[in-house]
Design a protein around this motif. Structure first.
Motif, mmCIF file in Angstrom:
data_model
loop_
_atom_site.group_PDB
_atom_site.id
_atom_site.type_symbol
_atom_site.label_atom_id
_atom_site.label_comp_id
_atom_site.label_asym_id
_atom_site.label_seq_id
_atom_site.Cartn_x
_atom_site.Cartn_y
_atom_site.Cartn_z
ATOM 1 N N ALA A 350 5.977 -4.704 -1.495
ATOM 2 C CA ALA A 350 6.008 -3.652 -0.484
ATOM 3 C C ALA A 350 7.391 -3.511 0.122
ATOM 4 C CB ALA A 350 4.996 -3.961 0.608
ATOM 5 N N SER A 384 8.293 4.121 -0.405
ATOM 6 C CA SER A 384 8.037 2.686 -0.420
ATOM 7 C C SER A 384 7.343 2.271 0.879
ATOM 8 C CB SER A 384 9.324 1.910 -0.648
ATOM 9 O OG SER A 384 9.983 1.696 0.555
ATOM 10 N N ALA A 385 7.593 3.011 1.961
ATOM 11 C CA ALA A 385 6.892 2.699 3.199
ATOM 12 C C ALA A 385 5.423 3.078 3.099
ATOM 13 C CB ALA A 385 7.544 3.423 4.368
ATOM 14 N N LEU A 386 5.162 4.231 2.460
ATOM 15 C CA LEU A 386 3.765 4.636 2.312
ATOM 16 C C LEU A 386 3.020 3.701 1.375
ATOM 17 C CD1 LEU A 386 4.041 8.491 2.144
ATOM 18 C CD2 LEU A 386 2.910 7.129 3.875
ATOM 19 N N VAL A 388 3.104 0.698 1.356
ATOM 20 C CA VAL A 388 2.569 -0.422 2.118
ATOM 21 C C VAL A 388 1.081 -0.215 2.376
ATOM 22 C CG1 VAL A 388 2.671 -1.558 4.349
ATOM 23 C CG2 VAL A 388 4.745 -1.001 3.168
ATOM 24 N N ALA A 389 0.654 1.063 2.443
ATOM 25 C CA ALA A 389 -0.749 1.335 2.729
ATOM 26 C C ALA A 389 -1.665 0.612 1.753
ATOM 27 C CB ALA A 389 -1.001 2.834 2.696
ATOM 28 N N ALA A 392 -1.270 -3.261 2.005
ATOM 29 C CA ALA A 392 -1.941 -3.742 3.213
ATOM 30 C C ALA A 392 -3.450 -3.667 3.043
ATOM 31 C CB ALA A 392 -1.507 -2.924 4.426
ATOM 32 N N TRP A 393 -3.899 -2.691 2.269
ATOM 33 C CA TRP A 393 -5.337 -2.540 2.052
ATOM 34 C C TRP A 393 -5.884 -3.734 1.262
ATOM 35 C CZ3 TRP A 393 -8.356 -0.058 4.849
ATOM 36 C CH2 TRP A 393 -9.596 0.374 4.419
ATOM 37 N N LEU B 157 0.872 -7.900 12.402
ATOM 38 C CA LEU B 157 -0.238 -7.341 11.633
ATOM 39 C C LEU B 157 -1.429 -8.286 11.667
ATOM 40 C CD1 LEU B 157 -1.321 -5.316 9.391
ATOM 41 C CD2 LEU B 157 -0.400 -6.917 7.757
ATOM 42 N N ILE B 188 -3.236 -1.909 10.951
ATOM 43 C CA ILE B 188 -2.617 -1.258 9.795
ATOM 44 C C ILE B 188 -1.875 -0.004 10.234
ATOM 45 C CG2 ILE B 188 -3.082 -0.132 7.587
ATOM 46 C CD1 ILE B 188 -5.192 -2.166 7.064
ATOM 47 N N PHE B 191 1.391 -1.070 11.734
ATOM 48 C CA PHE B 191 2.309 -1.538 10.684
ATOM 49 C C PHE B 191 2.913 -0.354 9.936
ATOM 50 C CE2 PHE B 191 3.618 -3.348 6.721
ATOM 51 C CZ PHE B 191 3.927 -4.650 6.990
ATOM 52 N N LEU B 192 2.039 0.546 9.471
ATOM 53 C CA LEU B 192 2.506 1.673 8.661
ATOM 54 C C LEU B 192 3.399 2.605 9.461
ATOM 55 C CD1 LEU B 192 -0.445 2.924 6.493
ATOM 56 C CD2 LEU B 192 1.811 2.216 5.768
ATOM 57 N N HIS B 195 6.717 1.116 10.228
ATOM 58 C CA HIS B 195 7.417 0.876 8.970
ATOM 59 C C HIS B 195 7.980 2.182 8.410
ATOM 60 C CE1 HIS B 195 8.385 -1.420 5.435
ATOM 61 N NE2 HIS B 195 7.718 -0.611 4.663
ATOM 62 N N VAL B 196 7.170 3.241 8.434
ATOM 63 C CA VAL B 196 7.623 4.527 7.897
ATOM 64 C C VAL B 196 8.818 5.030 8.699
ATOM 65 C CG1 VAL B 196 7.016 6.953 7.685
ATOM 66 C CG2 VAL B 196 5.446 5.213 6.870
ATOM 67 N N MET B 199 12.148 3.516 8.063
ATOM 68 C CA MET B 199 12.852 3.911 6.843
ATOM 69 C C MET B 199 13.948 4.934 7.124
ATOM 70 S SD MET B 199 12.056 2.228 4.347
ATOM 71 C CE MET B 199 11.043 0.787 4.419
#
Lengths: 443, 506
Positions: A350, A384-386, A388-389, A392-393, B157, B188, B191-192, B195-196, B199
């Motif tokens: 990730a 690459s950030a997306l 992570v979804a 993380a899942w 997280l 989550i 985190f997302l 994180h996004v 970037m």
């Protein structure tokens, strides 16, 4: 010498399959260590044959390759035994592919690796394995044909196949290169040549998938960059257009497809395809001095993390019958060690810092920015950030959900040592950037 | 070497701590407590070295460097000359203030989570968290800053996802109905989301290096940048989402509400401060000319955040959400203060950052504690808690009064200095931010009226309001600090004086 050691070990190993798998593993391990020692001495294919050169960058990649293959062979059990010999052969051929400075040898060894990969996936146990193997075989055969077509066209326009002396300004060169790339994109699983990989990676035996998606792809990535570098410099506009377009297409599509998968192996397969997309960014940025560092770093990071996740999945499948995401529920309690390794390597995929996945992306993406492609890098970074979804899942299933069964999953000693080797690689290259960058760039 | 050890030791040893103390769970918290106390003492020592460098035996050139730049050099590690990249550790007064705040809050958080379940894992993750968060404030290398920034998300997280509140969330994603525990959803999402947005910052940092050739913020010169506006906006997006400012704040109510109260304290007290710290370091200090150009945007976003979140807090029945919105509202004030780009404004911002951490923490703790005891989130279902839990209620009222800016508390000094400095910088119209004080008076007093006073409800009558000694102790420390620094703000302004002396301090 290293080549001879590996091939010889590959020939000896099958004798011990039936009676004593432990000795077979030890022979393979010793062969890998001895080969690494010879490489360290600079005594590889370059000592015997012309057309092979050895330098610091190649050496680092080869160490990563041998360490990964050693880790895989330690982790194997049961009917996966035949893979040990194939890995020794694969190691030998990969050394050649990485060291060569001749386009003809590159094409030939590329085919040899393709053949080894067919044998790898031919370890068929059920219907799914067969489907995956057939897909891998047909796609590989088509790719070989396309590459040979492009190569034939290219061979009309050049007098020499040495990387340094190739004539790259011939009449048909651009077309020939484009055709060859179309074939190579099959192996690198670039969208739209990715269809076979999504099925093959997820359906063949996971140990074979680890080698197919982790090891072979990384080696091909580095070797391809070296082979095509002169073309990419000669045609800067085409390079930027082709590679940026396919990079964005690949990562975006693969990431979205990965989001909707229910089978763990399929998620990892699509994640592998997405990573090919990120790895194309330094190709597009060939004009930057960091491009080779980016490709090399990406390959090294990727070889450790991708191989590791598929090996753990292999353990999960064998010990606990894991196929779908919901089978992973509560694994954090049932298999704490597996889950810890799995989580760290997924974080690395990730792109979480202090793991190789992050620095690899940082260097590869920086090459893009350096070549002036910052909007493309921004898209890649957001991708690459997306991504992570879905990583993380998986982690959510491992740790945050309750298990249905409470039996624990034990980790075998071989698997543990193998995972520790891969983890050491992931963490080392996640903190120490000096080795790779210094080997490719001289100040 | 101490400096690099206190960053990496917790990252690598936390797993070891977990496996060693798994059998005896009650030990882990003492290990964590000891470690955080060590961190606090080291930070105090650094503060002394920066405030009075003459009284330490530094080499003459080091002393010269400290006096010229304000940075105390702590060493350079893992150098990659070809990439111009190395882990440069340097701290100035601003980073030391943040380090002290972080270490202090971590110590108090150990007390407030004294009776948490699964202690070995919980405190190991806290130890893990202490490494990267120190790294964020200690390094001046942009890429390492980013690496530590991202790494703080990982322990959070798990801390939010595991130890969060109960509840189920049903979300529709592309027509697929997903049912999952709210704490996991919140973890989550947090985190997302961050994180996004990080970037954008990542690409901004790359452009910084590309255009200047340095990763180190002390070496980068704004004048050499080719596209300062683009870089500014890319970086600002990353910090704005972390702070959070108005359009990017939606992760915060989820994360803060679902997190266990002690983790809410860390989220509000330390993680949001990372955003404010980044804003000061990377916009005001690094790109002053560009920031001056876009300062009005920051003011507008800051005001929007303050009022929007404040009004949402008035409307909220949910006690912890109310506190979370109040937290966002106060961070809006910090953005306005930073946008003034003056010595007074930045000092006020630093004071408000620390004040916000100390004021909002007891509010979160008590809100979480009330939920734990009464099993309801809603203020109108509580009432009359003062009769049954006078200690907690008094602390809640004190912290609430500090949040609305009662003289004699930290809130008053913070808001007053922000109003004065921004009026000085932008003219009289900006005095509208004083209205933020009215709005916070509205939600705090109404919350006190609904939850603390009034007739005890059935739920409250049945509840058992026992509070353990460590929790009481932590609340007492928070209350003491709120009043102490409210009456005597000079120590914090001394640090601010040192930190922002380049603006021609007093």
């Amino acid at each position: 010498m290293s080549f001879i050691v590996l091939i010889a070990a590959g020939l000896i190993v099958p004798i011990f399959y039936r009676n004593n798998i432990f000795i077979a593993k030890m022979i393979a391990l010793i062969a890998f260590i001895v080969a690494a020692y010879f490489i360290y001495q600079g005594n590889s294919l370059n000592a015997i044959f012309p057309y092979f050169v050895m330098n610091k960058a190649t050496m680092i990649m080869e160490f990563a390759l041998l360490a990964t293959l050693a880790a895989v062979s330690l982790a194997l059990t049961g009917f996966e035994r035949p893979l040990i010999a194939q890995m020794l052969f694969l190691a030998g051929v990969s050394l050649g592919l990485l060291e060569t400075n001749n386009f003809f040898i590159y094409v030939v060894l590329f085919e040899v690796i393709a053949i080894i990969s067919y044998i790898l996936v031919a370890n068929i146990r059920n219907f799914y394995n067969a489907e995956g193997a057939i897909k891998a075989f047909i796609a590989g055969a088509v790719a070989s044909g396309i590459i040979l077509l492009g190569f034939a066209l290219f061979s009309f326009t050049t007098d020499s196949f040495n990387y340094a002396q190739m004539n790259v300004s011939g009449k048909f060169t651009l077309i020939a290169v484009a055709i060859m790339l179309a074939g190579i994109f099959y192996k690198l699983t670039i969208v739209p040549m990715h269809g076979w990989a999504a099925d093959a990676y997820s359906q063949v035996n996971h140990a074979a998938a680890a080698i197919l998606s982790g090891v072979i792809k990384s080696v091909v990535l580095v070797a391809t960059f070296k082979a095509f570098y002169k073309f990419m410099i000669a045609y800067p506009v085409a390079t930027v257009l082709i590679f940026s377009f396919f990079a964005i297409l690949t990562m975006t599509l693969a990431n979205f497809m990965a989001l909707f998968q229910k089978r763990v192996s399929k998620i990892l397969a699509y994640s592998s395809i997405a990573h090919s997309g990120y790895a194309l960014i330094p190709f597009a940025a060939a004009a930057s001095v960091f491009s080779y560092a980016g490709v090399l770093y990406y390959a090294i990071a990727y070889i450790f993390m991708q191989t590791s996740v598929f090996l753990i999945l292999n353990d999960f499948r064998r010990e606990a019958g894991v196929k779908h995401l919901h089978d992973l529920k509560g694994m954090g309690k049932r298999a704490p060690l597996h889950s810890l390794f799995f989580t760290i390597q997924l974080f690395s995929l990730a792109g979480i810092p202090l793991l190789a996945g992050f620095l690899a992306k940082a260097v590869a993406f920086y090459a893009g920015v350096d070549a002036g492609l910052w909007p493309i890098v921004l898209v890649a970074a957001l991708n690459s950030a997306l991504a992570v979804a879905y990583y993380a899942w998986i982690i959510k299933h491992l740790y945050f959900d309750e298990a249905k069964i409470n039996s624990t999953v034990k980790m075998s000693a071989g698997s543990l040592i193998g995972q520790l080797i891969l983890l050491a690689g992931t963490i080392y290259f996640g903190i120490v950037a000096a080795d790779v960058i210094n080997s490719t760039i001289t100040v | 070497m101490v400096a690099v050890d206190i960053i990496f030791a917790p990252i690598f040893l936390s797993a070891l701590v977990y496996f060693l103390t798994r059998g005896a769970q009650h030990i882990t918290k003492y290990v964590a407590l000891a470690w955080f106390v060590v961190l606090f003492i080291i930070s105090l020592n650094w503060l002394n070295q920066i405030m009075h460098p003459e009284s330490y035996a530094f080499a003459p050139e080091v002393l010269q460097y400290i006096k010229a730049t304000g940075f105390l050099p702590l060493g350079e590690f893992l150098s990659v000359p070809a990439f111009g990249f190395s882990l440069t550790l340097q701290i100035d007064a601003l980073s030391v203030a943040m380090l002290l705040l972080t270490a202090g809050l971590l110590i108090l958080v150990v007390f407030t989570s004294w009776e948490e379940k699964n202690q070995a894992a919980y405190f190991s993750l806290l130890i893990l968290f202490s490494g990267p968060i120190f790294g964020v404030f200690m390094t001046t290398n942009v890429l390492w800053f980013f690496m530590f920034w991202e790494l703080t998300l990982v322990p959070m997280l798990f801390l939010v996802g595991f130890w969060g509140a109960e509840g189920v969330e049903i979300k529709k994603v592309f027509n697929v109905e997903i049912k999952l525990p709210s704490k996991v959803y919140a973890a989550i999402k947090f985190f997302l989301y961050t994180h996004v947005f990080a970037m954008f910052m990542f690409v901004g940092f790359f452009l910084l290096f590309k255009q200047t050739g340095y990763w180190d913020i002390t070496l980068i010169k704004e004048a050499t940048l080719a596209t300062p506006a683009l870089i500014w906006w890319l970086m600002f997006l990353g910090f704005a989402a972390k702070l959070p400012t108005f359009p990017f704040h939606t992760w915060l109510p989820d994360a803060h509400v679902q997190a266990p109260s002690s983790i809410s304290v860390l989220l509000a007290g330390v993680l949001l401060k990372m955003g404010a710290y980044g804003l000061i370091r990377f916009t005001v200090e690094l790109l002053p000319a560009t920031t001056a150009k876009f300062a009005m945007w920051m003011v507008v976003l800051g005001l929007a955040t303050t009022f929007f979140a404040g009004l949402l807090a008035v409307y909220e029945r949910h006690i912890k959400k109310m506190v979370a919105y109040s937290s966002i509202s106060h961070m809006g004030l910090v953005v306005v203060a930073v946008a003034t780009m003056s010595y007074d404004g930045l000092s006020a911002a630093l004071y408000e950052m620390i004040g916000h951490a100390l004021v909002i923490s007891p509010l979160f703790l008590i809100a979480g504690w009330l939920h734990h005891k009464t099993h309801t989130w809603y203020m109108d279902e509580m009432g009359g808690i003062m009769k049954y839990a006078p200690y907690a209620s008094t602390t809640f009222i004190l912290a609430g009064m500090a949040a609305l800016g009662l003289p004699g508390t930290m809130g008053f000094v913070g808001e007053l200095t922000i109003i004065i400095s921004s009026v000085k910088a932008f003219g009289w119209w900006i005095a509208v931010i004083a209205l933020a004080g009215f709005i916070s008076a509205g939600y705090i007093i109404w919350a006190v009226r609904r939850a603390i006073h009034g007739e005890p409800s059935e739920i409250v009558k049945k509840a058992n309001f026992h509070m353990s000694f460590p929790e009481k102790f932590a609340l007492a420390v928070f209350s003491f600090l709120i009043v102490y620094f409210g009456v005597n703000p000079q120590p914090i302004f001394d640090i601010a004086n040192k930190a922002f002396s380049f603006f021609g301090g007093m």
